[in-house]
Design an enzyme around this catalytic site. Structure first.
Site, PDB file in Angstrom:
ATOM      1  CB  CYS A  75     -33.350  -4.999  42.920  1.00  0.00           C
ATOM      2  SG  CYS A  75     -34.311  -6.524  43.153  1.00  0.00           S
ATOM      3  CB  CYS A 109     -31.295  -8.217  43.674  1.00  0.00           C
ATOM      4  SG  CYS A 109     -32.435  -8.962  42.470  1.00  0.00           S
TER       5      CYS A 109
END
Length: 186
Positions: free
Chosen positions: A132, A135
């Protein structure tokens, strides 16, 4: 011999570099021992190999690092949720999704067993494994601004990479063992 040493020895010869790296990344570097093992626990849980996760957790607990284990496991489970959600928002790229509140409970971030910056470090490792980008960027920013610095981030991601590779190598070893016995891997 510890469960982690036994597991490391089970990594097949074609992946011997992973075997050697697994031993090396868990020693020294820019991270403290609790930080290294919290990253390792989060990474092993994110890599989804139960034997590896259990061996890493057992080794960390044997070292008296219960708080790092608990936060590592919490980080992996939170990132299993957040990485899917925020990766979706990032991939779709439509402002409407980003403007909506996530409404996902993440109370552990406010009350970690270790520290906020260490929980973010463990989350960074899990997010790197889960792929991700949003993130990874967010956790890296918090970790660096929290005072751990780029060397700590670099070491955490190295640990995550090797733990993930160990999970893959162990599966390769299991596959080879099944084939040697003449059983179907399917």
């Amino acid at each position: 011999m510890s469960p982690l040493e036994r597991l490391r020895d089970a990594i097949p010869d074609p992946a011997r570099d992973v075997r050697l790296n697994l031993q090396a990344v868990l020693q020294g570097g820019a991270l403290t021992e609790p930080q290294r093992w919290g990253v390792a626990v989060a990474s092993a849980a994110a890599a989804r190999n139960a034997a590896l996760r259990d061996a890493v957790v057992a080794e960390a607990r044997a070292r008296g690092l219960d708080a790092a284990v608990d936060d590592g496991l919490a980080a992996a489970s939170l990132m299993a949720m957040n990485n899917v959600y925020y990766r979706f928002r990032h991939m779709v790229g439509k402002p409407g999704y980003s403007e909506r509140p996530a409404r996902l409970r993440m109370g552990r971030l406010a009350q970690p067993a270790t520290s906020r910056v260490e929980l973010e470090l463990f989350s960074l490792a899990a997010s790197a494994i889960n792929g991700c980008e949003a993130c990874v960027r967010a956790h890296e920013d918090v970790v660096v601004k929290g005072g751990l610095g780029e060397d700590a981030v670099h070491d955490a991601v190295r640990i995550a990479a090797v733990i993930h590779a160990a999970a893959v190598a162990l599966e390769i070893g299991e596959e080879g063992a099944v084939e040697e016995r003449g059983e179907s891997a399917a």
